[in-house]
Design a protein around this motif. Sequence first.
Motif, PDB file in Angstrom:
ATOM      1  N   GLY A  29      -7.127   5.363  19.931  1.00  0.00           N
ATOM      2  CA  GLY A  29      -8.484   5.340  19.817  1.00  0.00           C
ATOM      3  C   GLY A  29      -8.951   5.711  18.540  1.00  0.00           C
ATOM      4  N   LEU A  30      -8.255   4.894  17.552  1.00  0.00           N
ATOM      5  CA  LEU A  30      -8.427   4.998  16.200  1.00  0.00           C
ATOM      6  C   LEU A  30      -8.983   3.688  15.737  1.00  0.00           C
ATOM      7  CD1 LEU A  30      -5.218   6.765  14.941  1.00  0.00           C
ATOM      8  CD2 LEU A  30      -7.383   7.805  15.271  1.00  0.00           C
ATOM      9  N   HIS A  31      -9.842   3.833  14.727  1.00  0.00           N
ATOM     10  CA  HIS A  31     -10.439   2.514  14.112  1.00  0.00           C
ATOM     11  C   HIS A  31      -9.438   1.674  13.628  1.00  0.00           C
ATOM     12  CE1 HIS A  31     -10.606   4.332  10.041  1.00  0.00           C
ATOM     13  NE2 HIS A  31     -10.660   3.025   9.597  1.00  0.00           N
ATOM     14  N   PRO A  32      -9.049   0.359  13.655  1.00  0.00           N
ATOM     15  CA  PRO A  32      -8.368  -0.281  13.007  1.00  0.00           C
ATOM     16  C   PRO A  32      -8.474  -0.343  11.603  1.00  0.00           C
ATOM     17  CG  PRO A  32      -9.229  -1.767  14.900  1.00  0.00           C
ATOM     18  CD  PRO A  32     -10.105  -0.476  14.533  1.00  0.00           C
ATOM     19  N   TRP A  33      -7.331  -0.350  10.737  1.00  0.00           N
ATOM     20  CA  TRP A  33      -7.486  -0.488   9.385  1.00  0.00           C
ATOM     21  C   TRP A  33      -8.168  -1.913   9.085  1.00  0.00           C
ATOM     22  CZ3 TRP A  33      -7.004   4.101   7.718  1.00  0.00           C
ATOM     23  CH2 TRP A  33      -6.076   4.873   8.040  1.00  0.00           C
ATOM     24  N   ARG A  34      -8.673  -2.165   7.790  1.00  0.00           N
ATOM     25  CA  ARG A  34      -9.118  -3.319   7.405  1.00  0.00           C
ATOM     26  C   ARG A  34      -8.418  -3.983   6.229  1.00  0.00           C
ATOM     27  NH1 ARG A  34     -15.222  -0.977   6.783  1.00  0.00           N
ATOM     28  NH2 ARG A  34     -13.924   0.573   6.022  1.00  0.00           N
ATOM     29  N   SER A  35      -7.645  -3.121   5.660  1.00  0.00           N
ATOM     30  CA  SER A  35      -6.942  -3.557   4.449  1.00  0.00           C
ATOM     31  C   SER A  35      -5.771  -2.447   4.036  1.00  0.00           C
ATOM     32  CB  SER A  35      -7.774  -3.861   3.154  1.00  0.00           C
ATOM     33  OG  SER A  35      -8.182  -2.596   2.931  1.00  0.00           O
ATOM     34  N   TYR A  36      -4.834  -2.957   3.268  1.00  0.00           N
ATOM     35  CA  TYR A  36      -3.667  -2.252   2.584  1.00  0.00           C
ATOM     36  C   TYR A  36      -4.549  -1.026   1.792  1.00  0.00           C
ATOM     37  CZ  TYR A  36       0.529  -4.261   4.290  1.00  0.00           C
ATOM     38  OH  TYR A  36       1.534  -4.717   5.035  1.00  0.00           O
ATOM     39  N   ARG A  37      -5.659  -1.561   1.339  1.00  0.00           N
ATOM     40  CA  ARG A  37      -6.221  -0.545   0.188  1.00  0.00           C
ATOM     41  C   ARG A  37      -6.760   0.666   1.118  1.00  0.00           C
ATOM     42  NH1 ARG A  37     -11.132  -2.330  -3.580  1.00  0.00           N
ATOM     43  NH2 ARG A  37     -11.622  -0.250  -4.445  1.00  0.00           N
ATOM     44  N   GLU A  38      -7.546   0.241   2.382  1.00  0.00           N
ATOM     45  CA  GLU A  38      -7.927   1.272   3.047  1.00  0.00           C
ATOM     46  C   GLU A  38      -6.950   2.288   3.756  1.00  0.00           C
ATOM     47  OE1 GLU A  38     -10.909   1.890   6.772  1.00  0.00           O
ATOM     48  OE2 GLU A  38      -9.767  -0.042   6.603  1.00  0.00           O
ATOM     49  N   MET A  39      -5.780   1.675   4.055  1.00  0.00           N
ATOM     50  CA  MET A  39      -4.745   2.306   4.697  1.00  0.00           C
ATOM     51  C   MET A  39      -3.964   3.309   3.515  1.00  0.00           C
ATOM     52  SD  MET A  39      -1.276   0.479   6.405  1.00  0.00           S
ATOM     53  CE  MET A  39      -0.205   1.698   6.920  1.00  0.00           C
ATOM     54  N   LEU A  40      -3.837   2.871   2.320  1.00  0.00           N
ATOM     55  CA  LEU A  40      -3.135   3.541   1.221  1.00  0.00           C
ATOM     56  C   LEU A  40      -3.957   4.538   0.793  1.00  0.00           C
ATOM     57  CD1 LEU A  40      -1.306   0.725  -0.691  1.00  0.00           C
ATOM     58  CD2 LEU A  40      -0.533   2.453   0.660  1.00  0.00           C
ATOM     59  N   ALA A  41      -5.410   4.395   0.720  1.00  0.00           N
ATOM     60  CA  ALA A  41      -6.286   5.524   0.241  1.00  0.00           C
ATOM     61  C   ALA A  41      -6.296   6.717   1.199  1.00  0.00           C
ATOM     62  CB  ALA A  41      -7.823   4.809   0.104  1.00  0.00           C
TER      63      ALA A  41
END
Length: 202
Positions: free
Chosen positions: A185-197
């Motif tokens: 139930g989590l929003h999908p990451w849109r990029s590595y940048r978002e994920m790493l942030a």
Amino acid sequence: MNILISTFGVRGDIQPYLALAVGLKRAGHHVTLATSERFTGWIEAFGINSHPTRFDMQADMQTPEAQAIIKGRNLIRQLRLLRAAMSKSPEAQESTWAAIQHAELVIQSPTGCGALEAASVLGKPAVFAVPVPFAPTAAFPSFFLGQMRFSLGPGYNRITHWLTQQILWSSIGAPMTKHLRQKLGLHPWRSYREMLAYGRSR
């Protein structure tokens, strides 16, 4: 400490994390490596516990069709091949998530899954570990450019990092994270940048 390392791919994707697991074991930790079952015997020969899954990217890469694409010069076809292989990973994501329940620390590679989900859903400490320079910098161009790696200045260097991360995300990151995040139930990451942030904010 009970540590789980999550990484998938071909042998070259696994080996740096097996070395990390051996080092952590020597430091007194109990380490499990979650990856494809084809590597189980190799991993356990070093005294590391293996959590195997049926997801086998190396098998996909060794077919005659895949080898022809890999040896060719068509980057688009190569990226499509990689994405198609990674799209078979949902079972591996679920299996890794089951193993994470027993971990006290989760370490994830760019081709792994579950670490940041463990941090946000279970409140467990998590680490995103990359064996090559990965964070964008103006100091040098992206490692992933290979033989084309040369610098035209700080601005160019940053652009190469952004571009290669976008390509890698499309072919590896998104397929390797989307299923598990939707399941939780989590929003999908849109990029590595978002994920790493997000990882840095934990």
